[in-house]
Design a protein around this motif. Structure first.
Motif, PDB file in Angstrom:
ATOM      1  N   ASP A   1       0.838  -1.201   0.000  1.00 18.02           N
ATOM      2  CA  ASP A   1       0.000   0.000   0.000  1.00 18.02           C
ATOM      3  C   ASP A   1       0.874   1.253   0.000  1.00 18.02           C
ATOM      4  O   ASP A   1       0.660   2.166  -0.782  1.00 18.02           O
ATOM      5  N   HIS A   2       1.851   1.262   0.905  1.00 20.93           N
ATOM      6  CA  HIS A   2       2.770   2.405   0.936  1.00 20.93           C
ATOM      7  C   HIS A   2       4.042   2.079   1.701  1.00 20.93           C
ATOM      8  O   HIS A   2       4.106   1.081   2.427  1.00 20.93           O
TER       9      HIS A   2
ATOM     10  N   ALA B   1       1.691   1.616  -5.340  1.00 26.64           N
ATOM     11  CA  ALA B   1       2.202   1.827  -3.984  1.00 26.64           C
ATOM     12  C   ALA B   1       2.590   3.290  -3.774  1.00 26.64           C
ATOM     13  O   ALA B   1       3.263   3.890  -4.608  1.00 26.64           O
TER      14      ALA B   1
ATOM     15  N   ARG C   1      -1.507  -3.790   2.053  1.00 22.76           N
ATOM     16  CA  ARG C   1      -2.967  -3.646   2.021  1.00 22.76           C
ATOM     17  C   ARG C   1      -3.599  -5.029   2.152  1.00 22.76           C
ATOM     18  O   ARG C   1      -3.114  -5.995   1.542  1.00 22.76           O
TER      19      ARG C   1
END
Ligand code: CMX
Length: 144
Positions: free
Chosen positions: A6-7, A56, A88
């Motif tokens: 996700d990040h 991302a 995620r």
């Protein structure tokens, strides 16, 4: 277990300076900004703005005060750097239960609120290869 990265979270001292740096030098766009008092952070999500759904993202995390987790991290690290990796997930309750069964420590008994109203929890860095691992379940309308 995981849908995607996700990040990646970068701890920074000053959110505005960090946004300026990443947008001007690397061409990122600011996708979202918020303050999360519970987590003690001002944050910004950065992306290219060219992909749908966005790939991302980069999360900038600045401390709101000296008690913030990010303030502690910046002191220990001697400056800014990579503080976390976030995966995620579709069902955070199920994923946390599975990871607990597998012997990993989750930081919170129940998920807390993260970026954009997501439900979040963290695997302790000592149980995740030395990396603070966040799990995020985006709100239903934002999930992709
Ligand atoms: N990445 C990798 N290792 C880390 C770490 C990180 N981000 N933070 C701490 N550690 C390591 C420390 O170096 C320490 O290692 P040693 O024992 O070998 O020295 C160990 O973990 C434990 O450190 P600690 O002093 O006992 O614990 P801290 O007070 O530093 O807290 C942690 C660590 C993970 C519990 C805390 O950072 C935390 O609660 N994190 C989750 C919340 C968070 O990060 N919020 C901000 C972001 C909000 C968001 O993403 O929305």
């Amino acid at each position: 277990l995981f849908i995607c990265i996700d990040h990646v979270g970068l701890a920074v001292a000053d959110i505005d300076e960090a946004i300026k740096f990443h947008t001007e030098k690397f061409g990122f766009r600011v996708l979202h900004k918020e303050v999360n008092e519970e987590q003690g952070v001002a944050e910004a999500m950065l992306g290219t703005g060219t992909q749908q759904p966005e790939s991302a993202q980069i999360q900038l995390l600045a401390p709101l005060n000296e008690n913030s987790t990010i303030a502690k991290w910046l002191t220990r690290n001697g400056g800014p750097g990579m503080q976390q990796l976030c995966y995620r997930v579709a069902d955070i309750d199920a994923v946390c239960a599975t990871l607990r069964e597998r012997g990993l420590r989750l930081l919170y008994p129940e998920p807390k609120t993260g970026t954009g109203g997501a439900r979040i929890n963290f695997v302790h860095p000592k149980d995740a290869g030395g990396v603070l691992l966040e799990l995020t379940q985006p709100p239903a309308e934002a999930a992709h």
